[in-house]
Write an enzyme that holds these catalytic residues in place. Structure first.
Site, PDB file in Angstrom:
ATOM      1  N   TYR A  14      68.527  21.108  27.028  1.00 17.40           N
ATOM      2  CA  TYR A  14      67.162  21.577  27.334  1.00 17.40           C
ATOM      3  C   TYR A  14      66.706  22.649  26.334  1.00 17.40           C
ATOM      4  CZ  TYR A  14      63.669  24.306  29.999  1.00 17.40           C
ATOM      5  OH  TYR A  14      62.560  25.017  30.405  1.00 17.40           O
ATOM      6  N   SER A 127      73.351  35.285  29.488  1.00 12.69           N
ATOM      7  CA  SER A 127      72.512  35.088  30.672  1.00 12.69           C
ATOM      8  C   SER A 127      72.356  36.410  31.407  1.00 12.69           C
ATOM      9  CB  SER A 127      73.207  34.065  31.574  1.00 12.69           C
ATOM     10  OG  SER A 127      72.603  34.053  32.842  1.00 12.69           O
ATOM     11  N   TYR A 151      80.683  30.917  36.586  1.00 14.34           N
ATOM     12  CA  TYR A 151      79.781  30.667  35.452  1.00 14.34           C
ATOM     13  C   TYR A 151      79.399  31.986  34.790  1.00 14.34           C
ATOM     14  CZ  TYR A 151      75.430  30.159  32.931  1.00 14.34           C
ATOM     15  OH  TYR A 151      74.460  30.267  31.960  1.00 14.34           O
ATOM     16  N   LYS A 155      80.351  33.731  30.935  1.00  9.03           N
ATOM     17  CA  LYS A 155      79.439  34.322  29.943  1.00  9.03           C
ATOM     18  C   LYS A 155      79.852  35.757  29.627  1.00  9.03           C
ATOM     19  CE  LYS A 155      76.538  30.930  29.312  1.00  9.03           C
ATOM     20  NZ  LYS A 155      76.427  30.261  28.029  1.00  9.03           N
TER      21      LYS A 155
HETATM   22  P1  NAD Z   1      71.935  22.094  28.917  1.00 11.02           P
HETATM   23  O1  NAD Z   1      73.022  21.640  29.827  1.00 11.02           O
HETATM   24  O2  NAD Z   1      70.655  21.344  28.920  1.00 11.02           O
HETATM   25  O3  NAD Z   1      72.463  22.176  27.405  1.00 11.02           O
HETATM   26  C1  NAD Z   1      73.800  22.474  27.097  1.00 11.02           C
HETATM   27  C2  NAD Z   1      74.263  21.427  26.102  1.00 11.02           C
HETATM   28  O4  NAD Z   1      75.615  21.707  25.719  1.00 11.02           O
HETATM   29  C3  NAD Z   1      74.238  20.004  26.663  1.00 11.02           C
HETATM   30  O5  NAD Z   1      73.549  19.167  25.763  1.00 11.02           O
HETATM   31  C4  NAD Z   1      75.706  19.615  26.781  1.00 11.02           C
HETATM   32  O6  NAD Z   1      75.906  18.233  26.574  1.00 11.02           O
HETATM   33  C5  NAD Z   1      76.327  20.472  25.684  1.00 11.02           C
HETATM   34  N1  NAD Z   1      77.750  20.812  25.895  1.00 11.02           N
HETATM   35  C6  NAD Z   1      78.327  21.342  26.998  1.00 11.02           C
HETATM   36  N2  NAD Z   1      79.638  21.540  26.786  1.00 11.02           N
HETATM   37  C7  NAD Z   1      79.902  21.133  25.517  1.00 11.02           C
HETATM   38  C8  NAD Z   1      81.081  21.073  24.722  1.00 11.02           C
HETATM   39  N3  NAD Z   1      82.254  21.465  25.195  1.00 11.02           N
HETATM   40  N4  NAD Z   1      80.975  20.592  23.457  1.00 11.02           N
HETATM   41  C9  NAD Z   1      79.780  20.176  22.953  1.00 11.02           C
HETATM   42  N5  NAD Z   1      78.652  20.194  23.680  1.00 11.02           N
HETATM   43  C10 NAD Z   1      78.708  20.674  24.956  1.00 11.02           C
HETATM   44  O7  NAD Z   1      71.668  23.640  29.252  1.00 11.02           O
HETATM   45  P2  NAD Z   1      70.502  24.601  28.751  1.00 11.02           P
HETATM   46  O8  NAD Z   1      69.676  24.940  29.930  1.00 11.02           O
HETATM   47  O9  NAD Z   1      69.883  24.061  27.533  1.00 11.02           O
HETATM   48  O10 NAD Z   1      71.368  25.894  28.409  1.00 11.02           O
HETATM   49  C11 NAD Z   1      71.826  26.158  27.096  1.00 11.02           C
HETATM   50  C12 NAD Z   1      72.691  27.411  27.137  1.00 11.02           C
HETATM   51  O11 NAD Z   1      71.923  28.502  27.675  1.00 11.02           O
HETATM   52  C13 NAD Z   1      73.923  27.274  28.020  1.00 11.02           C
HETATM   53  O12 NAD Z   1      74.993  27.939  27.394  1.00 11.02           O
HETATM   54  C14 NAD Z   1      73.523  28.006  29.297  1.00 11.02           C
HETATM   55  O13 NAD Z   1      74.635  28.545  29.954  1.00 11.02           O
HETATM   56  C15 NAD Z   1      72.624  29.094  28.743  1.00 11.02           C
HETATM   57  N6  NAD Z   1      71.664  29.591  29.720  1.00 11.02           N
HETATM   58  C16 NAD Z   1      70.818  28.703  30.338  1.00 11.02           C
HETATM   59  C17 NAD Z   1      69.916  29.180  31.295  1.00 11.02           C
HETATM   60  C18 NAD Z   1      69.013  28.216  32.031  1.00 11.02           C
HETATM   61  O14 NAD Z   1      68.499  28.592  33.083  1.00 11.02           O
HETATM   62  N7  NAD Z   1      68.761  27.014  31.528  1.00 11.02           N
HETATM   63  C19 NAD Z   1      69.859  30.547  31.584  1.00 11.02           C
HETATM   64  C20 NAD Z   1      70.722  31.416  30.915  1.00 11.02           C
HETATM   65  C21 NAD Z   1      71.622  30.925  29.977  1.00 11.02           C
HETATM   66  C1  WQD Z   2      64.999  31.142  41.411  1.00 16.29           C
HETATM   67  C2  WQD Z   2      64.487  31.589  42.760  1.00 16.29           C
HETATM   68  C3  WQD Z   2      66.030  31.165  44.554  1.00 16.29           C
HETATM   69  C4  WQD Z   2      65.845  26.801  44.274  1.00 16.29           C
HETATM   70  C5  WQD Z   2      69.901  30.571  37.951  1.00 16.29           C
HETATM   71  C6  WQD Z   2      71.305  30.925  37.570  1.00 16.29           C
HETATM   72  C7  WQD Z   2      71.301  31.792  36.354  1.00 16.29           C
HETATM   73  C8  WQD Z   2      70.479  31.209  35.226  1.00 16.29           C
HETATM   74  C9  WQD Z   2      69.138  30.745  35.673  1.00 16.29           C
HETATM   75  C10 WQD Z   2      71.933  30.128  33.676  1.00 16.29           C
HETATM   76  C11 WQD Z   2      65.550  32.283  43.616  1.00 16.29           C
HETATM   77  C12 WQD Z   2      64.770  30.356  44.727  1.00 16.29           C
HETATM   78  C13 WQD Z   2      65.643  28.150  44.060  1.00 16.29           C
HETATM   79  C14 WQD Z   2      65.375  26.213  45.470  1.00 16.29           C
HETATM   80  C15 WQD Z   2      64.524  28.356  46.159  1.00 16.29           C
HETATM   81  N1  WQD Z   2      71.116  30.077  34.640  1.00 16.29           N
HETATM   82  N2  WQD Z   2      65.003  28.920  44.986  1.00 16.29           N
HETATM   83  N3  WQD Z   2      64.739  27.029  46.372  1.00 16.29           N
HETATM   84  O1  WQD Z   2      69.146  31.708  40.771  1.00 16.29           O
HETATM   85  O2  WQD Z   2      67.512  33.121  39.446  1.00 16.29           O
HETATM   86  O3  WQD Z   2      69.183  31.758  38.274  1.00 16.29           O
HETATM   87  O4  WQD Z   2      69.254  29.934  36.834  1.00 16.29           O
HETATM   88  O5  WQD Z   2      72.396  31.096  33.124  1.00 16.29           O
HETATM   89  O6  WQD Z   2      72.630  31.939  36.006  1.00 16.29           O
HETATM   90  O7  WQD Z   2      71.909  31.601  38.662  1.00 16.29           O
HETATM   91  O8  WQD Z   2      67.321  30.617  39.382  1.00 16.29           O
HETATM   92  O9  WQD Z   2      65.796  28.726  39.689  1.00 16.29           O
HETATM   93  O10 WQD Z   2      67.978  28.745  40.941  1.00 16.29           O
HETATM   94  O11 WQD Z   2      66.183  30.363  41.597  1.00 16.29           O
HETATM   95  O12 WQD Z   2      63.947  29.054  46.995  1.00 16.29           O
HETATM   96  O13 WQD Z   2      65.540  25.011  45.728  1.00 16.29           O
HETATM   97  O14 WQD Z   2      64.088  30.433  43.505  1.00 16.29           O
HETATM   98  O15 WQD Z   2      66.506  31.640  45.782  1.00 16.29           O
HETATM   99  O16 WQD Z   2      64.905  33.284  44.346  1.00 16.29           O
HETATM  100  P1  WQD Z   2      68.333  31.866  39.582  1.00 16.29           P
HETATM  101  P2  WQD Z   2      66.846  29.500  40.377  1.00 16.29           P
END
Ligand code: NAD
Ligand code: WQD
Length: 349
Positions: A14, A127, A151, A155
C-alpha cells in the site's frame, strides 16, 4: 533529474506503491524487492500506468541474504526505503514468532547486506505504535517508548537495532557512517488521486478507513464502533489520519535530509509523520457520508483491547529537520479513498 537508485523493500504494498510513484516522478530509479506475501504485482503495473516508468522488480524475501546481496551488486542503490514487514496487530499477538522473524530478522539481514555493499542510507517505516501510553495525547519524538503488542515491539526492536548501528559508527568514527531516518507513521489512509493504486487489504479489514469504505460500497454490512465511552468529546477514539501521498512525500524529504549537511557525520533520528490533528471515529463516518452521499450502517460495540482514547502527532520536528508538512485534508483523504474503492471494488485483480 536525479539518477540515483533507491531500493524499496515492500514496494508493491500500500504505502510502498505510492512511494514508487513519487520517487519515479522525482526522477529516481526505483528497484522494488517484495515477496508479495501481502500484495499483488498489479500494483506495480499501475505505478507504471501513472508514471510512464517501470520500477525494476524482484520477487524476493528480504530474509534471503544471497538473493538480496545479488540484487545490491546488480543495481547499486544509494539508499534503501524499508517498508517490507507484516503489520496486523491481532495476527502478531497470535503469531509473534512470525512477526519477529519477518520484521526483526528481516531487517537484520537487510542491514547486513547493506553494510557489505557499503550502502548506509536508510529510511525506515516505523509506527506511532512504538510509543507507550501517555497522559498527553499529542506525541513528540522524545516521549518514552512502550509498545504493547508484538507488532509494535518488532518496530521498537528494529528502531533500537538501527540506533545501535549508528552509535557503533559514531564510536568508531567511521568514515562512512550510517544515516538513518526512522519515520513514525500515524494513521495512513487515502489513495493516489488517479484511483489506480490504493489500500487492498486481504480479507476483512482491521483498520477503520478500509472497513468504512467496504461498508459504503456494500461489501460489508455494518461497521462496529469500538467504544463510545472514551473521555473524548463524542466518546469515540481519536486518531491522526494522514493522506498516504503526504506520507510518502515525507520519505522523499527524508532522503534529501540524509544527503544534506546536517547528516554529514551520520546519525539515526526519529520523526513523526502525522498531521497534528485528530479526528474521532464518528467524525470519520460523518466525513465519509458527506463525500459519498451514502449512509454508513454502524453499531456501538465494546472497546477493542489495546486501543487508546486519543493519539495524534506533534509533527514539528519533521517540519524543522525534513522541511515536510502535510498538504491534504480529511476531505481529500475520504474523496481519494472512495475514488479508489469505487474504481476497484474487488481491489487488485
Ligand atoms: P503492506 O502490507 O501493504 O506492504 C508491506 C509489503 O511488504 C507487502 O507488499 C509485503 O508483500 C511485503 N513484505 C512483507 N514481508 C516481506 C519480506 N519478508 N520480504 C519481502 N517483502 C515483504 O503494508 P503498508 O501499509 O504498505 O505498510 C508498509 C510499512 O509501513 C510496514 O512496515 C508497516 O509496518 C508500516 N506501517 C504501516 C502503517 C499502516 O497503517 N499502513 C502504519 C505504520 C507503519
Ligand atoms: C482507528 C480507530 C479504533 C476499526 C492501527 C495499528 C497501528 C498502525 C495503524 C501500523 C480506533 C476504531 C477501527 C473498526 C473502529 N499500523 N475502529 N472500528 O488502531 O489507531 O492503528 O493502524 O503500524 O499499529 O494499531 O487504527 O484504523 O485500526 O483504528 O471503531 O472496525 O477506529 O477503535 O479508535 P489504530 P485503526
Amino acid at each position: 533529474m536525479n539518477a540515483k537508485t533507491i531500493l524499496v523493500t515492500g514496494g508493491a504494498g500500500y504505502i510502498g506503491s505510492h512511494a514508487c510513484v513519487e520517487l519515479l516522478q522525482d526522477g529516481f530509479k526505483v528497484v522494488v524487492v517484495d515477496n508479495l506475501s501481502n500484495s499483488k504485482i498489479e500494483s506495480l503495473n499501475r505505478v507504471q500506468q501513472i508514471t510512464g516508468k517501470k520500477p525494476s522488480f524482484y520477487q524476493t524475501d528480504i530474509r534471503d541474504k544471497q538473493a538480496l546481496a545479488d540484487i545490491f551488486a546488480k543495481e547499486s542503490p544509494t539508499t534503501v526505503i524499508h517498508f517490507a514487514g507484516l503489520k496486523a496487530v491481532g495476527e502478531s499477538c497470535d503469531k509473534p514468532q512470525l512477526y519477529y522473524n519477518n520484521n526483526v530478522y528481516g531487517t537484520l539481514v537487510l542491514t547486513d547486506v547493506m553494510m557489505h555493499a557499503n550502502v548506509k542510507q536508510l529510511v525506515f517505516s516505523s509506527s506511532a505504535t512504538v510509543y507507550g501510553e501517555s497522559s498527553c495525547p499529542q506525541y513528540t519524538e522524545n516521549f518514552p517508548l512502550g509498545a504493547i503488542n508484538p507488532y509494535g515491539r518488532s518496530k521498537a526492536m528494529i528502531e533500537d537495532i538501527l540506533r545501535d548501528l549508528s552509535a557503533a559508527d559514531r564510536n568508531n568514527q567511521s568514515k562512512y557512517p550510517w544515516k538513518i531516518a526512522l519515520l513514525r507513521y500515524f494513521n495512513p489512509i487515502g489513495a493516489h488521486e488517479s484511483g489506480l493504486i490504493g489500500e487492498d487489504p486481504n480479507g476483512i479489514p482491521n483498520n477503520l478507513m478500509p472497513y468504512v469504505a467496504q461498508v459504503a460500497i456494500g461489501k460489508l454490512k455494518q461497521l462496529s464502533i469500538f467504544g463510545n465511552d472514551y473521555p473524548t468529546p463524542d466518546g469515540t477514539g481519536i486518531r491522526d489520519y494522514i493522506h498516504v501521498v503526504d506520507l510518502v512525500k515525507g520519505h522523499i524529504n527524508a532522503i534529501a535530509a540524509l544527503n544534506s549537511e546536517s547528516y554529514k557525520c551520520g546519525g539515526c533520528n526519529a520523526y513523526n509523520l502525522g498531521t497534528g490533528k485528530g479526528y474521532s471515529v464518528l467524525e470519520i463516518i460523518d466525513a465519509f457520508q458527506k463525500v459519498t452521499g451514502k449512509p454508513i450502517n454502524y453499531k456501538i460495540a465494546p472497546r477493542r483491547s489495546g486501543d487508546l482514547a486519543e493519539c495524534f502527532a506533534n509533527p514539528e520536528l519533521a517540519l524543522k529537520e525534513l522541511n515536510w508538512k502535510v498538504e491534504k485534508d480529511l476531505h481529500d483523504m475520504v474523496t481519494d479513498t472512495w475514488n479508489w474503492q469505487t474504481k476497484n471494488p474487488q481491489g487488485y485483480i
